[in-house]
Design a protein around this motif. Structure first.
Motif, PDB file in Angstrom:
ATOM      1  N   SER A   1       0.847   5.295   0.304  1.00 52.11           N
ATOM      2  CA  SER A   1       0.009   6.427   0.702  1.00 52.11           C
ATOM      3  C   SER A   1       0.854   7.470   1.413  1.00 52.11           C
ATOM      4  O   SER A   1       1.488   7.163   2.426  1.00 52.11           O
TER       5      SER A   1
ATOM      6  N   LEU B   1      -8.074   3.329   1.167  1.00 51.04           N
ATOM      7  CA  LEU B   1      -6.961   2.405   1.393  1.00 51.04           C
ATOM      8  C   LEU B   1      -7.063   1.730   2.756  1.00 51.04           C
ATOM      9  O   LEU B   1      -6.803   0.527   2.889  1.00 51.04           O
TER      10      LEU B   1
ATOM     11  N   VAL C   1       0.855  -1.188   0.000  1.00 54.10           N
ATOM     12  CA  VAL C   1       0.000   0.000   0.000  1.00 54.10           C
ATOM     13  C   VAL C   1       0.890   1.237   0.000  1.00 54.10           C
ATOM     14  O   VAL C   1       1.768   1.367   0.853  1.00 54.10           O
TER      15      VAL C   1
END
Length: 284
Positions: free
Chosen positions: A188, A196, A186
């Motif tokens: 971010s 998310l 992930v």
């Protein structure tokens, strides 16, 4: 330049998203180039910012220091480096040459900072997770989506198939079908993006392992990740989170990719040869 002194600037920047507005104002003062001098006292800082000395001490401790004195020493140590070049912001009257210089200098600073940061054990751990995964998916939204696509392309060249869901529904469905043999990466900047976080929670329910690349020490994503790789970057809107932040994440993804490739050199070479031959006719 070597930010071996606990990486004071990236540490401040990566803690800022979790600070109160008043604490952020103090942190921004510490991030302002050349504001810290030997003779500066905690009382002087408190008076200048209109805050209490106890709040400054509290912030220093949030940043991982014993108090203002230790934080001040770290700031002075970095600023006294002969090669130290503080991050620069755009001015309305900057010409193109000044803009180019600022963009490239800030990019160099960010890469130097991430080089000094303690990410090596985490990158190696993440690389082994990638290699051992039955299935791997890459989750990102907005500006970081291109980084996920870039990583997907790199991994495919060395024979590792990944999936990049294109929207929230696809991420949630993908996460719900995972197992303890699967991994998601992930990406971010804030570590707080709702789409998310929802997808990560769903993946955790399925037993999947989570690797995160984020700028935020104290984010929800960091707390959920099995392996968190930190990408320090300025929050400044043009040269920071929309500029150097992306550069740093791409560099970290490249480090992860190269580590994965080097951990299985024979498989990597076979795949590179195959994909190279397959695409060679496209480059006449």
């Amino acid at each position: 330049m070597n930010f071996s002194t606990n990486q004071v600037y990236p540490r401040i920047r990566m803690t800022m998203p979790s600070l109160t507005n008043t604490e952020k104002r103090i942190a921004e003062f510490f991030l302002t180039p050349r504001t810290m001098r030997k003779e500066v006292t905690i009382n002087a800082v408190a008076d200048r910012l209109g805050v209490s000395t106890s709040l400054i001490v509290k912030l220093a401790k949030k940043l991982g220091y014993d108090g203002f004195k230790e934080l001040k020493a770290e700031l002075l140590m970095v600023e006294n480096e002969k090669q130290y070049l503080p991050d620069q912001k755009l001015n309305r009257d900057d010409d193109c040459a000044q803009i180019v210089q600022k963009v490239l200098n800030n990019s160099l600073n960010s890469l130097q900072e991430v080089l000094s940061f303690s990410n090596v054990p985490k990158i190696e751990k993440a690389a082994r997770m990638v290699i051992n995964a039955r299935k791997m998916s890459l989750f990102a939204v907005g500006g970081t989506s291109v980084i996920a696509e870039d990583f997907h392309h790199k991994l495919l060249r060395i024979g590792i198939h990944t999936y990049v869901p294109k929207d929230y529904h696809m991420m949630i469905m993908t996460a719900s079908l995972m197992s303890s043999d699967d991994v998601i990466l992930v990406i971010s900047h804030s570590g707080q993006t709702i789409d998310l976080i929802d997808a990560v929670n769903e993946a955790k329910k399925s037993g999947a392992a989570v690797v995160a690349i984020t700028n935020n020490y104290n984010s929800k994503l960091t707390s959920l990740a099995d392996c968190a790789i930190f990408a320090p970057a300025s929050p400044e809107p043009i040269l920071g989170k929309n500029g150097t932040a992306r550069l740093v994440k791409i560099a970290l993804v490249d480090c992860l990719f190269a580590t994965v490739a080097n951990l299985c050199p024979d498989k990597t070479q076979i795949a590179i040869d195959k994909t190279g031959i397959a695409t060679s006719r496209l480059h006449k």
